[in-house]
Design a protein around this motif. Structure first.
Motif, short mmCIF file in Angstrom:
data_model
loop_
_atom_site.label_atom_id
_atom_site.label_comp_id
_atom_site.label_asym_id
_atom_site.label_seq_id
_atom_site.Cartn_x
_atom_site.Cartn_y
_atom_site.Cartn_z
N ASN A 35 20.07 -20.96 27.16
CA ASN A 35 19.74 -20.40 28.47
C ASN A 35 18.38 -20.86 28.98
O ASN A 35 17.98 -20.52 30.08
CB ASN A 35 19.82 -18.87 28.46
N GLY A 36 17.64 -21.60 28.16
CA GLY A 36 16.39 -22.19 28.59
C GLY A 36 15.15 -21.36 28.37
O GLY A 36 14.07 -21.78 28.75
N ALA A 37 15.29 -20.17 27.79
CA ALA A 37 14.10 -19.36 27.52
C ALA A 37 13.19 -20.12 26.55
O ALA A 37 13.64 -20.62 25.53
CB ALA A 37 14.49 -18.01 26.93
N ILE A 38 11.92 -20.22 26.88
CA ILE A 38 11.00 -21.01 26.08
C ILE A 38 10.61 -20.30 24.80
O ILE A 38 10.35 -19.12 24.80
CB ILE A 38 9.75 -21.40 26.89
N GLU A 39 10.60 -21.04 23.75
CA GLU A 39 10.14 -20.54 22.45
C GLU A 39 8.65 -20.85 22.31
O GLU A 39 7.85 -19.98 22.03
CB GLU A 39 10.94 -21.20 21.34
N HIS A 40 8.30 -22.13 22.50
CA HIS A 40 6.90 -22.53 22.38
C HIS A 40 6.70 -23.97 22.88
O HIS A 40 7.66 -24.69 23.09
CB HIS A 40 6.41 -22.42 20.93
N VAL A 41 5.43 -24.33 23.04
CA VAL A 41 5.02 -25.70 23.35
C VAL A 41 4.15 -26.16 22.20
O VAL A 41 3.19 -25.48 21.83
CB VAL A 41 4.24 -25.77 24.68
N LEU A 42 4.48 -27.29 21.61
CA LEU A 42 3.65 -27.89 20.56
C LEU A 42 2.87 -29.04 21.18
O LEU A 42 3.40 -29.80 21.99
CB LEU A 42 4.52 -28.43 19.42
N ILE A 43 1.60 -29.16 20.76
CA ILE A 43 0.72 -30.18 21.33
C ILE A 43 0.08 -30.97 20.19
O ILE A 43 -0.51 -30.39 19.28
CB ILE A 43 -0.36 -29.53 22.21
N TRP A 44 0.25 -32.28 20.25
CA TRP A 44 -0.35 -33.17 19.25
C TRP A 44 -1.60 -33.81 19.82
O TRP A 44 -1.66 -34.12 21.01
CB TRP A 44 0.62 -34.29 18.89
N VAL A 45 -2.57 -34.01 18.95
CA VAL A 45 -3.76 -34.79 19.30
C VAL A 45 -3.79 -36.01 18.41
O VAL A 45 -3.14 -36.05 17.35
CB VAL A 45 -5.06 -33.95 19.16
N ARG A 46 -4.52 -37.00 18.84
CA ARG A 46 -4.53 -38.29 18.17
C ARG A 46 -4.95 -38.22 16.70
O ARG A 46 -4.48 -38.99 15.87
CB ARG A 46 -5.48 -39.22 18.93
N GLU A 47 -5.79 -37.27 16.34
CA GLU A 47 -6.37 -37.22 15.00
C GLU A 47 -5.42 -36.69 13.92
O GLU A 47 -5.71 -36.82 12.74
CB GLU A 47 -7.63 -36.34 14.99
N ASN A 48 -4.31 -36.06 14.30
CA ASN A 48 -3.43 -35.43 13.32
C ASN A 48 -1.98 -35.81 13.52
O ASN A 48 -1.50 -35.90 14.65
CB ASN A 48 -3.54 -33.90 13.44
N ALA A 49 -1.28 -35.96 12.40
CA ALA A 49 0.16 -36.23 12.47
C ALA A 49 0.94 -34.96 12.76
O ALA A 49 2.03 -35.01 13.32
CB ALA A 49 0.63 -36.84 11.16
N ASP A 50 0.38 -33.80 12.40
CA ASP A 50 1.03 -32.51 12.67
C ASP A 50 0.55 -31.96 14.01
O ASP A 50 -0.56 -32.26 14.45
CB ASP A 50 0.69 -31.51 11.56
N PRO A 51 1.38 -31.14 14.65
CA PRO A 51 0.94 -30.56 15.93
C PRO A 51 -0.34 -29.74 15.74
O PRO A 51 -0.45 -28.95 14.81
CB PRO A 51 2.10 -29.65 16.34
N ALA A 52 -1.29 -29.95 16.62
CA ALA A 52 -2.58 -29.27 16.52
C ALA A 52 -2.55 -27.88 17.15
O ALA A 52 -3.23 -26.97 16.68
CB ALA A 52 -3.66 -30.11 17.18
N TYR A 53 -1.76 -27.71 18.23
CA TYR A 53 -1.75 -26.44 18.95
C TYR A 53 -0.33 -25.98 19.20
O TYR A 53 0.58 -26.79 19.37
CB TYR A 53 -2.46 -26.58 20.31
N LEU A 54 -0.18 -24.68 19.25
CA LEU A 54 1.08 -24.05 19.61
C LEU A 54 0.77 -23.07 20.73
O LEU A 54 -0.17 -22.28 20.63
CB LEU A 54 1.67 -23.32 18.40
N LEU A 55 1.54 -23.14 21.79
CA LEU A 55 1.36 -22.27 22.95
C LEU A 55 2.69 -21.58 23.18
O LEU A 55 3.73 -22.23 23.29
CB LEU A 55 0.95 -23.11 24.15
N ARG A 56 2.66 -20.23 23.23
CA ARG A 56 3.91 -19.50 23.40
C ARG A 56 3.71 -18.28 24.30
O ARG A 56 2.63 -17.70 24.32
CB ARG A 56 4.49 -19.08 22.07
N PRO A 57 4.77 -17.90 25.01
CA PRO A 57 4.67 -16.68 25.81
C PRO A 57 4.75 -15.46 24.91
O PRO A 57 5.49 -15.44 23.93
CB PRO A 57 5.89 -16.76 26.73
N GLU A 58 3.93 -14.47 25.23
CA GLU A 58 3.96 -13.20 24.51
C GLU A 58 3.71 -12.11 25.54
O GLU A 58 2.58 -11.96 26.02
CB GLU A 58 2.89 -13.19 23.42
#
Length: 118
Positions: free
Chosen positions: A55-78
Motif C-alpha cells: 500500500n506504499g506506507a513508508i517504513e524508513h529511508v536509509l542514507i549512505w555516505v561515501r565513508e561507509n559501506a553500511d547505511p549511515a542514517y535511518l530516517l523513519r516516521p514516528e
C-alpha cells in the motif's frame, strides 16, 4: 435498565482513536532526490526508500555516505515526527516536525524549507 460500557470477555475491542502518522509524500521524494544530488559533494552517496507493504506506507529511508559501506542514517516516521537515527551506532539523533529538517540535520545542502509544492 442499566447498560455496561465494558466489553464482554472475548469480544473485540472497538476504538475510535485513529493514530496519526507522518506520511512520505511525492514532494518528499522530490526533495530527497534534490538533497542527494546537492549533497554528493559533501559525501552523500545513496538512498533507499523502503515501503512497509504494497500500500506504499513508508517504513524508513536509509542514507549512505561515501565513508561507509553500511547505511549511515535511518530516517523513519514516528507519529507526526520524523526520527533520525545514526544507523551505524544505533543512536537516536533527534525527532523533527518536517522531513526536510531531518535531512538538513544530516547535511545542510539545501535551504531548510525549500520544499516543492505537492
Amino acid at each position: 435498565m442499566a447498560t455496561s460500557m465494558t466489553p464482554k470477555a472475548g469480544a473485540p475491542s472497538i476504538s475510535n482513536v485513529v493514530p496519526l502518522r507522518a506520511s512520505f509524500l511525492p514532494r518528499h521524494r522530490e526533495y530527497l532526490m534534490r538533497w542527494l544530488e546537492a549533497g554528493s559533494c559533501m559525501g552523500l552517496c545513496d538512498i533507499d526508500v523502503s515501503s512497509r507493504s504494497e500500500n506504499g506506507a513508508i517504513e524508513h529511508v536509509l542514507i549512505w555516505v561515501r565513508e561507509n559501506a553500511d547505511p549511515a542514517y535511518l530516517l523513519r516516521p514516528e507519529g507526526m515526527k520524523w526520527v533520525l537515527i545514526d544507523n551505524l551506532r544505533d543512536h537516536r539523533l533527534g525527532a523533527y516536525q518536517r522531513f526536510e529538517a531531518a535531512l538538513y540535520a544530516i547535511r545542510p545542502v539545501l535551504p531548510c524549507g525549500a520544499t516543492a509544492a505537492a
